[in-house]
Design a protein around this motif. Structure first.
Motif, PDB file in Angstrom:
ATOM      1  N   LYS A   5       0.822  -1.206   0.000  1.00 39.12           N
ATOM      2  CA  LYS A   5       0.000   0.000   0.000  1.00 39.12           C
ATOM      3  C   LYS A   5       0.860   1.262   0.000  1.00 39.12           C
ATOM      4  CE  LYS A   5      -3.605   2.301   2.668  1.00 39.12           C
ATOM      5  NZ  LYS A   5      -4.529   2.197   3.798  1.00 39.12           N
ATOM      6  N   PHE A   6       1.951   1.199   0.767  1.00 38.91           N
ATOM      7  CA  PHE A   6       2.770   2.407   0.891  1.00 38.91           C
ATOM      8  C   PHE A   6       3.988   2.404  -0.023  1.00 38.91           C
ATOM      9  CE2 PHE A   6       0.547   1.989   5.022  1.00 38.91           C
ATOM     10  CZ  PHE A   6      -0.225   3.140   4.916  1.00 38.91           C
ATOM     11  N   CYS A   7       4.013   1.432  -0.944  1.00 37.10           N
ATOM     12  CA  CYS A   7       5.132   1.356  -1.880  1.00 37.10           C
ATOM     13  C   CYS A   7       5.102   2.553  -2.833  1.00 37.10           C
ATOM     14  CB  CYS A   7       5.029   0.059  -2.687  1.00 37.10           C
ATOM     15  SG  CYS A   7       6.261  -0.091  -3.973  1.00 37.10           S
ATOM     16  N   HIS A   8       6.255   3.146  -3.062  1.00 32.97           N
ATOM     17  CA  HIS A   8       6.321   4.302  -3.956  1.00 32.97           C
ATOM     18  C   HIS A   8       6.572   3.900  -5.400  1.00 32.97           C
ATOM     19  CE1 HIS A   8       6.028   7.125  -0.733  1.00 32.97           C
ATOM     20  NE2 HIS A   8       7.069   6.607  -0.104  1.00 32.97           N
ATOM     21  N   HIS A   9       6.708   2.604  -5.637  1.00 32.80           N
ATOM     22  CA  HIS A   9       7.020   2.165  -6.993  1.00 32.80           C
ATOM     23  C   HIS A   9       5.965   1.208  -7.505  1.00 32.80           C
ATOM     24  CE1 HIS A   9      10.960   3.952  -6.452  1.00 32.80           C
ATOM     25  NE2 HIS A   9      11.038   3.353  -5.293  1.00 32.80           N
ATOM     26  N   LYS A  10       4.717   1.505  -7.210  1.00 34.38           N
ATOM     27  CA  LYS A  10       3.639   0.644  -7.691  1.00 34.38           C
ATOM     28  C   LYS A  10       3.595   0.629  -9.209  1.00 34.38           C
ATOM     29  CE  LYS A  10       0.137   1.290  -4.057  1.00 34.38           C
ATOM     30  NZ  LYS A  10       0.742   2.457  -3.415  1.00 34.38           N
ATOM     31  N   SER A  11       3.145  -0.486  -9.741  1.00 33.95           N
ATOM     32  CA  SER A  11       2.852  -0.521 -11.170  1.00 33.95           C
ATOM     33  C   SER A  11       1.555   0.249 -11.386  1.00 33.95           C
ATOM     34  CB  SER A  11       2.684  -1.969 -11.625  1.00 33.95           C
ATOM     35  OG  SER A  11       1.519  -2.538 -11.050  1.00 33.95           O
ATOM     36  N   LYS A  12       1.348   0.658 -12.643  1.00 30.67           N
ATOM     37  CA  LYS A  12       0.095   1.346 -12.989  1.00 30.67           C
ATOM     38  C   LYS A  12      -1.086   0.471 -12.623  1.00 30.67           C
ATOM     39  CE  LYS A  12       0.918   5.334 -15.100  1.00 30.67           C
ATOM     40  NZ  LYS A  12       1.804   5.269 -16.278  1.00 30.67           N
ATOM     41  N   ALA A  13      -0.906  -0.845 -12.812  1.00 34.42           N
ATOM     42  CA  ALA A  13      -1.993  -1.776 -12.514  1.00 34.42           C
ATOM     43  C   ALA A  13      -2.275  -1.824 -11.017  1.00 34.42           C
ATOM     44  CB  ALA A  13      -1.641  -3.168 -13.039  1.00 34.42           C
ATOM     45  N   SER A  14      -1.242  -1.937 -10.207  1.00 36.09           N
ATOM     46  CA  SER A  14      -1.515  -2.132  -8.776  1.00 36.09           C
ATOM     47  C   SER A  14      -1.985  -0.845  -8.108  1.00 36.09           C
ATOM     48  CB  SER A  14      -0.305  -2.729  -8.053  1.00 36.09           C
ATOM     49  OG  SER A  14       0.841  -1.977  -8.285  1.00 36.09           O
ATOM     50  N   GLU A  15      -1.874   0.284  -8.821  1.00 36.80           N
ATOM     51  CA  GLU A  15      -2.508   1.495  -8.302  1.00 36.80           C
ATOM     52  C   GLU A  15      -4.033   1.360  -8.314  1.00 36.80           C
ATOM     53  OE1 GLU A  15      -1.010   4.773 -10.550  1.00 36.80           O
ATOM     54  OE2 GLU A  15       0.953   4.696  -9.561  1.00 36.80           O
ATOM     55  N   LYS A  16      -4.512   0.399  -9.087  1.00 35.39           N
ATOM     56  CA  LYS A  16      -5.962   0.181  -9.172  1.00 35.39           C
ATOM     57  C   LYS A  16      -6.457  -0.819  -8.134  1.00 35.39           C
ATOM     58  CE  LYS A  16      -6.231   2.742 -12.876  1.00 35.39           C
ATOM     59  NZ  LYS A  16      -6.873   4.067 -12.803  1.00 35.39           N
ATOM     60  N   LEU A  17      -5.558  -1.377  -7.360  1.00 33.29           N
ATOM     61  CA  LEU A  17      -5.979  -2.335  -6.337  1.00 33.29           C
ATOM     62  C   LEU A  17      -6.529  -1.581  -5.127  1.00 33.29           C
ATOM     63  CD1 LEU A  17      -2.960  -4.848  -6.423  1.00 33.29           C
ATOM     64  CD2 LEU A  17      -5.201  -5.121  -7.499  1.00 33.29           C
TER      65      LEU A  17
END
Length: 224
Positions: A5-17
């Motif tokens: 949740k607090f990762c600063h390097h999310k993929s575009k996809a996991s920003e939608k989780l």
DNA sequence: GCATTAACCACAG
DNA sequence: CTGTGGTTAATGC
């Protein structure tokens, strides 16, 4: 645990989780830091995880009938093995860190539930795959039609503009690897780099490159 | 033919 | 691991 949740390097996809999906992912993944030269994915081995490059620089490469071929250079954030993970059971290519890289291994069945249940996630994933495929078509054409100087110029510009955002950088590959990337012998790479240097287009000190005449390099990349 | 391009080999730092 | 020179083969005027 909410590391995802607090990762600063999310993929575009996991920003939608959503939050519960992110915490599910957190519980079903492991991160590992690879050093330059470390193999992250080995060709031929079973692929049982989704592998996500959070930050760093890697080469995708496979063993051909004559020699090792570098398929492409990839930088984080990006998924690394989706074609192998979903297209087949084993890795069709290897991935090796060419700079220190932070990688997350995500449990495949967890990832599958996101694909099946979260359309926004899947849509973003599909975009990433399509962008990759388009890029691979372009590189295919470049590789087969451009001469050594053109391919080399193209890749110097790629490192400067896309990877390092600077006209001065250190090549993460040796001459032979660059040859395997652009379909040339290591001698041709050496010679062409020397020519660029002599013509005042770039400056070389071993692996340190400084681009002096970028316009010229662009022309060579386009027409050479 | 002649020029260009690039691979292969050899050898030197 | 690199750079360079000689040689050879393919391709295109």
């Amino acid at each position: 645990m909410d590391i995802c949740k607090f990762c600063h390097h999310k993929s575009k996809a996991s920003e939608k989780l959503n939050d519960s999906e992110l915490s599910l992912q957190s519980e079903n993944c492991a991160e590992y830091r690879f050093k330059k030269g470390d193999i992250i994915i080995r060709q031929g081995a079973l692929s049982s995880n989704v592998i996500f490059l959070r930050e760093g620089l890697v080469k995708l490469h496979m063993t051909g009938p004559l020699h090792e071929q570098i398929i492409k250079i990839t930088y984080g954030p990006a998924y690394l093995g989706l074609p192998s993970t979903f297209g087949d059971k084993y890795n069709h290519y290897s991935v090796t860190a060419i700079e220190e890289s932070l990688v997350c291994f995500i449990d495949l069945s967890t990832f599958r539930t996101f694909v099946k249940n979260n359309p926004d996630f899947t849509y973003q994933l599909m975009i990433e795959l399509c962008v990759n495929e388009l890029d691979s078509y372009h590189r295919c054409v470049s590789r087969t039609q451009k001469q050594v100087s053109g391919g080399l110029a193209e890749n110097l510009l790629f490192f400067a503009d896309t990877i390092y955002h600077s006209n001065k950088f250190e090549l993460p590959l040796n001459r032979e690897e660059i040859g395997n990337l652009i379909d040339a012998s290591r001698e041709s790479v050496s010679r062409t780099l020397s020519n660029f240097h002599d013509e005042g287009i770039i400056k070389i000190e071993n692996k340190k490159i400084t681009i002096i005449d970028k316009e010229r390099l662009r022309l060579i990349s386009q027409y050479g």
